[in-house]
Design a protein around this motif. Structure first.
Motif, short mmCIF file in Angstrom:
data_model
loop_
_atom_site.label_atom_id
_atom_site.label_comp_id
_atom_site.label_asym_id
_atom_site.label_seq_id
_atom_site.Cartn_x
_atom_site.Cartn_y
_atom_site.Cartn_z
N ARG A 25 45.03 30.28 25.48
CA ARG A 25 44.18 30.85 26.13
C ARG A 25 43.83 31.59 26.31
O ARG A 25 43.56 32.92 26.46
N PHE A 26 43.17 32.36 24.52
CA PHE A 26 42.87 33.97 24.45
C PHE A 26 41.15 32.80 23.00
O PHE A 26 40.87 32.28 22.17
N GLU A 27 40.07 34.03 23.66
CA GLU A 27 39.33 33.53 22.98
C GLU A 27 38.50 35.68 21.97
O GLU A 27 38.97 35.83 22.99
N LEU A 28 37.99 34.58 21.50
CA LEU A 28 38.10 36.55 20.57
C LEU A 28 36.16 36.90 20.85
O LEU A 28 36.06 36.67 19.30
N GLY A 29 36.51 38.00 21.73
CA GLY A 29 35.07 38.46 21.79
C GLY A 29 35.54 39.81 20.58
O GLY A 29 36.23 40.74 20.92
N GLU A 71 48.92 31.88 34.74
CA GLU A 71 49.39 31.40 34.37
C GLU A 71 48.13 30.30 33.80
O GLU A 71 48.09 29.31 32.68
N ARG A 72 46.55 30.23 33.99
CA ARG A 72 45.54 29.50 33.26
C ARG A 72 44.26 30.08 33.49
O ARG A 72 43.43 29.70 32.11
N VAL A 73 43.38 31.22 33.67
CA VAL A 73 43.19 31.81 32.92
C VAL A 73 42.78 32.00 31.68
O VAL A 73 43.85 32.29 31.06
N ARG A 74 41.45 32.23 30.88
CA ARG A 74 41.61 32.62 29.81
C ARG A 74 40.96 34.16 29.74
O ARG A 74 40.23 34.67 30.46
N LEU A 75 41.27 34.71 28.66
CA LEU A 75 41.77 36.18 28.12
C LEU A 75 40.44 35.98 26.86
O LEU A 75 40.23 35.35 25.95
N SER A 76 39.56 37.28 27.21
CA SER A 76 38.95 38.06 26.14
C SER A 76 39.02 39.49 25.99
O SER A 76 39.40 39.94 26.84
#
Length: 299
Positions: A98-102, A65-70
Protein backbone atom coordinates in the motif's frame (compact mmCIF):
# COMPACT_ATOMS: atom_id res chain seq x y z
CA UNK A 1 -7.13 17.55 -25.28
CA UNK A 2 -5.14 14.84 -23.52
CA UNK A 3 -6.36 11.80 -21.65
CA UNK A 4 -3.61 9.32 -20.81
CA UNK A 5 -6.18 6.66 -19.93
CA UNK A 6 -5.17 5.82 -16.37
CA UNK A 7 -7.65 4.62 -13.79
CA UNK A 8 -8.84 7.36 -11.46
CA UNK A 9 -7.48 7.81 -7.94
CA UNK A 10 -8.85 10.07 -5.22
CA UNK A 11 -7.34 10.97 -1.91
CA UNK A 12 -6.27 13.54 0.64
CA UNK A 13 -3.24 15.77 1.23
CA UNK A 14 -2.99 16.01 5.03
CA UNK A 15 -0.96 18.49 7.06
CA UNK A 16 1.11 16.46 9.57
CA UNK A 17 0.59 18.92 12.44
CA UNK A 18 2.36 17.75 15.59
CA UNK A 19 0.03 19.80 17.77
CA UNK A 20 -3.00 17.81 16.62
CA UNK A 21 -1.44 14.41 16.00
CA UNK A 22 -4.55 12.38 16.76
CA UNK A 23 -6.59 14.53 14.36
CA UNK A 24 -4.03 13.81 11.64
CA UNK A 25 -4.27 10.07 12.20
CA UNK A 26 -8.06 10.21 12.41
CA UNK A 27 -8.20 12.02 9.05
CA UNK A 28 -6.34 9.11 7.47
CA UNK A 29 -8.68 6.61 9.09
CA UNK A 30 -11.68 8.59 7.82
CA UNK A 31 -10.31 8.50 4.26
CA UNK A 32 -9.70 4.76 4.56
CA UNK A 33 -13.21 4.04 5.83
CA UNK A 34 -14.80 6.36 3.27
CA UNK A 35 -13.24 4.36 0.44
CA UNK A 36 -10.70 6.86 -0.89
CA UNK A 37 -7.64 5.51 -2.65
CA UNK A 38 -4.80 7.57 -1.18
CA UNK A 39 -3.70 9.41 1.91
CA UNK A 40 -0.62 11.59 1.55
CA UNK A 41 1.36 13.80 3.90
CA UNK A 42 3.66 16.77 3.42
CA UNK A 43 7.31 16.16 4.30
CA UNK A 44 9.23 19.01 5.91
CA UNK A 45 11.74 17.46 8.37
CA UNK A 46 13.10 20.91 9.24
CA UNK A 47 9.68 22.08 10.43
CA UNK A 48 9.30 21.43 14.19
CA UNK A 49 5.56 22.04 14.05
CA UNK A 50 5.18 18.90 11.91
CA UNK A 51 5.39 15.24 12.78
CA UNK A 52 8.14 13.30 11.06
CA UNK A 53 6.44 12.12 7.90
CA UNK A 54 8.07 8.70 7.68
CA UNK A 55 7.15 7.86 11.26
CA UNK A 56 3.62 9.07 10.54
CA UNK A 57 3.34 6.98 7.37
CA UNK A 58 4.39 3.88 9.26
CA UNK A 59 1.97 4.52 12.12
CA UNK A 60 -0.93 5.25 9.77
CA UNK A 61 -0.19 2.11 7.74
CA UNK A 62 -0.77 0.12 10.91
CA UNK A 63 -4.01 1.97 11.69
CA UNK A 64 -5.60 1.61 8.24
CA UNK A 65 -6.65 -1.36 6.15
CA UNK A 66 -6.91 -0.61 2.44
CA UNK A 67 -5.93 2.97 1.58
CA UNK A 68 -2.59 3.59 -0.14
CA UNK A 69 -0.05 5.95 1.44
CA UNK A 70 2.61 8.33 0.17
CA UNK A 71 4.74 11.29 1.10
CA UNK A 72 3.71 14.36 -0.84
CA UNK A 73 6.56 14.73 -1.51
CA UNK A 74 9.49 13.31 0.47
CA UNK A 75 12.47 15.64 0.82
CA UNK A 76 15.36 13.80 -0.84
CA UNK A 77 18.20 15.92 0.64
CA UNK A 78 17.27 14.74 4.14
CA UNK A 79 16.45 11.14 3.18
CA UNK A 80 19.44 9.31 1.60
CA UNK A 81 18.25 7.29 -1.40
CA UNK A 82 19.62 3.89 -0.40
CA UNK A 83 18.07 4.15 3.07
CA UNK A 84 14.84 5.51 1.58
CA UNK A 85 14.68 2.56 -0.83
CA UNK A 86 14.89 0.04 2.01
CA UNK A 87 12.40 1.98 4.12
CA UNK A 88 9.92 2.20 1.22
CA UNK A 89 10.20 -1.49 0.42
CA UNK A 90 9.83 -2.40 4.09
CA UNK A 91 6.70 -0.30 4.52
CA UNK A 92 5.27 -1.78 1.32
CA UNK A 93 5.85 -5.29 2.68
CA UNK A 94 4.40 -4.47 6.10
CA UNK A 95 1.33 -2.71 4.66
CA UNK A 96 0.53 -5.39 2.10
CA UNK A 97 1.56 -3.34 -0.94
CA UNK A 98 0.00 0.00 0.00
CA UNK A 99 2.95 2.37 -0.33
CA UNK A 100 3.82 4.73 -3.21
CA UNK A 101 6.91 6.96 -3.33
CA UNK A 102 6.27 10.66 -3.85
CA UNK A 103 9.64 12.42 -3.96
CA UNK A 104 11.11 15.85 -4.62
CA UNK A 105 14.55 17.32 -5.22
CA UNK A 106 14.26 19.60 -2.20
CA UNK A 107 13.05 23.08 -1.29
CA UNK A 108 13.46 25.46 1.64
CA UNK A 109 17.23 25.04 1.50
CA UNK A 110 17.92 27.08 4.63
CA UNK A 111 15.89 24.60 6.64
CA UNK A 112 17.56 21.64 4.92
CA UNK A 113 21.01 23.05 5.66
CA UNK A 114 20.04 23.74 9.26
CA UNK A 115 19.25 20.03 9.67
CA UNK A 116 22.61 19.00 8.24
CA UNK A 117 21.49 18.46 4.67
CA UNK A 118 23.54 19.46 1.65
CA UNK A 119 22.55 22.73 0.02
CA UNK A 120 22.20 22.37 -3.74
CA UNK A 121 21.30 24.67 -6.59
CA UNK A 122 18.16 23.93 -8.61
CA UNK A 123 20.21 22.34 -11.40
CA UNK A 124 22.23 20.25 -8.98
CA UNK A 125 19.04 19.09 -7.31
CA UNK A 126 17.72 17.71 -10.60
CA UNK A 127 20.90 15.71 -11.20
CA UNK A 128 20.88 14.44 -7.61
CA UNK A 129 17.25 13.31 -7.89
CA UNK A 130 17.99 11.43 -11.10
CA UNK A 131 20.85 9.61 -9.39
CA UNK A 132 18.67 8.84 -6.38
CA UNK A 133 15.84 7.35 -8.44
CA UNK A 134 18.30 5.04 -10.19
CA UNK A 135 19.71 3.85 -6.85
CA UNK A 136 16.24 3.33 -5.38
CA UNK A 137 15.02 1.25 -8.30
CA UNK A 138 18.21 -0.82 -8.39
CA UNK A 139 17.97 -1.65 -4.69
CA UNK A 140 14.42 -2.88 -5.25
CA UNK A 141 15.57 -5.09 -8.14
CA UNK A 142 16.42 -8.28 -6.29
CA UNK A 143 16.49 -10.30 -9.51
CA UNK A 144 19.55 -8.47 -10.82
CA UNK A 145 22.89 -10.17 -10.19
CA UNK A 146 25.58 -8.74 -7.95
CA UNK A 147 25.73 -5.91 -5.47
CA UNK A 148 24.73 -2.36 -6.29
CA UNK A 149 27.35 0.09 -7.51
CA UNK A 150 26.58 3.68 -8.46
CA UNK A 151 29.23 6.34 -8.74
CA UNK A 152 27.24 9.54 -9.08
CA UNK A 153 28.12 13.15 -8.54
CA UNK A 154 25.90 13.44 -5.46
CA UNK A 155 25.00 9.88 -4.46
CA UNK A 156 26.99 6.68 -4.55
CA UNK A 157 26.41 3.04 -3.72
CA UNK A 158 29.58 1.05 -3.25
CA UNK A 159 28.58 -2.57 -3.01
CA UNK A 160 25.17 -2.30 -1.35
CA UNK A 161 23.17 -5.51 -1.28
CA UNK A 162 19.78 -5.45 -2.97
CA UNK A 163 16.44 -5.78 -1.21
CA UNK A 164 14.05 -6.17 0.35
CA UNK A 165 11.79 -6.50 -2.66
CA UNK A 166 8.53 -4.51 -2.46
CA UNK A 167 5.27 -6.45 -2.49
CA UNK A 168 4.05 -4.49 -5.50
CA UNK A 169 5.61 -2.25 -8.15
CA UNK A 170 6.04 0.94 -6.12
CA UNK A 171 5.42 3.98 -8.29
CA UNK A 172 7.75 6.97 -8.07
CA UNK A 173 5.81 10.23 -8.32
CA UNK A 174 7.91 13.36 -8.75
CA UNK A 175 7.04 16.81 -7.46
CA UNK A 176 8.17 19.10 -10.29
CA UNK A 177 7.55 22.64 -11.58
CA UNK A 178 10.59 23.86 -13.52
CA UNK A 179 11.58 22.71 -17.04
CA UNK A 180 14.51 20.49 -16.02
CA UNK A 181 12.50 18.76 -13.30
CA UNK A 182 9.60 18.24 -15.69
CA UNK A 183 12.02 16.72 -18.19
CA UNK A 184 13.39 14.37 -15.52
CA UNK A 185 9.84 13.38 -14.63
CA UNK A 186 9.11 12.51 -18.23
CA UNK A 187 12.34 10.59 -18.63
CA UNK A 188 12.28 8.43 -15.50
CA UNK A 189 9.22 9.16 -13.33
CA UNK A 190 6.05 7.11 -12.94
CA UNK A 191 4.00 10.19 -12.15
CA UNK A 192 3.98 13.97 -11.91
CA UNK A 193 2.73 15.34 -8.58
CA UNK A 194 2.34 19.15 -8.44
CA UNK A 195 0.15 21.37 -6.27
CA UNK A 196 -2.17 23.52 -8.36
CA UNK A 197 -1.69 26.56 -6.12
CA UNK A 198 2.05 26.45 -6.89
CA UNK A 199 1.66 26.29 -10.66
CA UNK A 200 2.37 29.74 -12.16
CA UNK A 201 -1.01 29.97 -13.88
CA UNK A 202 -2.92 27.32 -12.00
CA UNK A 203 -4.80 24.86 -14.21
CA UNK A 204 -3.85 26.94 -17.26
CA UNK A 205 -0.24 25.81 -16.74
CA UNK A 206 -1.10 22.15 -17.28
CA UNK A 207 -0.89 22.00 -21.11
CA UNK A 208 2.59 23.51 -21.20
CA UNK A 209 3.89 21.37 -18.34
CA UNK A 210 2.33 18.22 -19.77
CA UNK A 211 3.96 18.94 -23.12
CA UNK A 212 7.41 19.16 -21.51
CA UNK A 213 6.86 15.85 -19.74
CA UNK A 214 5.56 14.22 -22.93
CA UNK A 215 8.51 15.47 -24.98
CA UNK A 216 11.00 14.15 -22.43
CA UNK A 217 9.21 10.80 -22.22
CA UNK A 218 9.35 10.34 -26.00
CA UNK A 219 12.99 11.41 -25.99
CA UNK A 220 13.74 8.69 -23.45
CA UNK A 221 11.96 6.09 -25.56
CA UNK A 222 8.87 6.00 -23.40
CA UNK A 223 5.18 6.60 -24.00
CA UNK A 224 3.86 9.77 -22.32
CA UNK A 225 1.10 7.57 -20.91
CA UNK A 226 3.68 5.88 -18.67
CA UNK A 227 3.67 9.04 -16.53
CA UNK A 228 0.52 9.41 -14.45
CA UNK A 229 -0.57 13.01 -13.84
CA UNK A 230 -1.62 13.72 -10.25
CA UNK A 231 -2.76 17.00 -8.72
CA UNK A 232 -2.93 18.44 -5.21
CA UNK A 233 -5.66 21.01 -4.59
CA UNK A 234 -5.13 22.54 -1.18
CA UNK A 235 -7.87 25.18 -0.96
CA UNK A 236 -11.16 23.33 -1.23
CA UNK A 237 -14.65 24.02 0.07
CA UNK A 238 -18.19 22.81 -0.43
CA UNK A 239 -20.45 25.85 -0.77
CA UNK A 240 -23.76 26.71 -2.44
CA UNK A 241 -22.10 29.08 -4.92
CA UNK A 242 -19.10 28.26 -7.08
CA UNK A 243 -16.10 30.56 -6.66
CA UNK A 244 -13.27 28.61 -8.24
CA UNK A 245 -11.60 25.23 -8.53
CA UNK A 246 -13.17 22.83 -5.97
CA UNK A 247 -14.92 25.70 -4.24
CA UNK A 248 -18.64 25.25 -4.80
CA UNK A 249 -21.39 22.62 -4.80
CA UNK A 250 -20.58 18.92 -5.39
CA UNK A 251 -21.88 19.05 -8.98
CA UNK A 252 -19.32 21.72 -9.80
CA UNK A 253 -16.53 19.61 -8.27
CA UNK A 254 -17.63 16.70 -10.46
CA UNK A 255 -17.57 18.74 -13.65
CA UNK A 256 -14.20 20.30 -12.84
CA UNK A 257 -12.49 17.05 -11.94
CA UNK A 258 -13.85 15.21 -14.96
CA UNK A 259 -12.66 18.06 -17.19
CA UNK A 260 -9.17 17.89 -15.64
CA UNK A 261 -9.07 14.20 -16.58
CA UNK A 262 -10.49 14.44 -20.08
CA UNK A 263 -8.80 17.69 -21.09
CA UNK A 264 -5.52 17.64 -19.17
CA UNK A 265 -4.95 13.98 -18.37
CA UNK A 266 -5.04 14.32 -14.58
CA UNK A 267 -6.12 11.01 -13.09
CA UNK A 268 -5.30 11.35 -9.39
CA UNK A 269 -6.76 14.10 -7.20
CA UNK A 270 -5.57 14.85 -3.67
CA UNK A 271 -7.49 17.43 -1.66
CA UNK A 272 -6.40 19.49 1.33
CA UNK A 273 -8.61 20.99 3.97
CA UNK A 274 -7.84 18.65 6.89
CA UNK A 275 -11.55 18.26 7.51
CA UNK A 276 -13.49 15.04 8.20
CA UNK A 277 -16.70 16.39 6.68
CA UNK A 278 -15.03 17.44 3.44
CA UNK A 279 -13.27 14.08 3.19
CA UNK A 280 -16.49 12.12 3.67
CA UNK A 281 -18.51 14.30 1.32
CA UNK A 282 -15.80 14.12 -1.33
CA UNK A 283 -15.86 10.31 -1.15
CA UNK A 284 -19.64 10.01 -1.12
CA UNK A 285 -20.91 12.76 -3.43
CA UNK A 286 -18.05 13.56 -5.78
CA UNK A 287 -15.85 10.53 -6.40
CA UNK A 288 -18.52 8.10 -7.72
CA UNK A 289 -19.99 10.77 -9.99
CA UNK A 290 -16.59 11.68 -11.44
CA UNK A 291 -15.83 8.02 -12.12
CA UNK A 292 -19.20 7.61 -13.85
CA UNK A 293 -18.84 10.76 -15.95
CA UNK A 294 -15.30 9.96 -17.08
CA UNK A 295 -16.21 6.37 -17.90
CA UNK A 296 -19.17 7.56 -19.97
CA UNK A 297 -17.12 10.14 -21.87
CA UNK A 298 -14.29 7.70 -22.50
CA UNK A 299 -16.70 5.07 -23.68
Amino acid sequence: MTDYGHDLLFGTFVTPAAGSAQHVVDLAITADRAGLDLVTFQDHPYQPAYLDTWTLLSYVAARTERVRLSGNVLSLPLRPPAVLARAAASLDVLSGGRFELGIGAGAFWDGIAAMGGRRLSAGQGVVALGEAIAIIRDLWDTEARGVLRHDGRYYTAAGAKRGPRPVHDIRIWVGAYKPKMLALTGAVGDGWLPTVEYLPRGVDSLPEHNARIDEAAVGAGRSPAEVRRLLNVMNVEFSPTGRGLLTGPPAQWVEQLADLTLTHGVTAFLIGGDDHGITERFAAEVVPAVRELVERERG
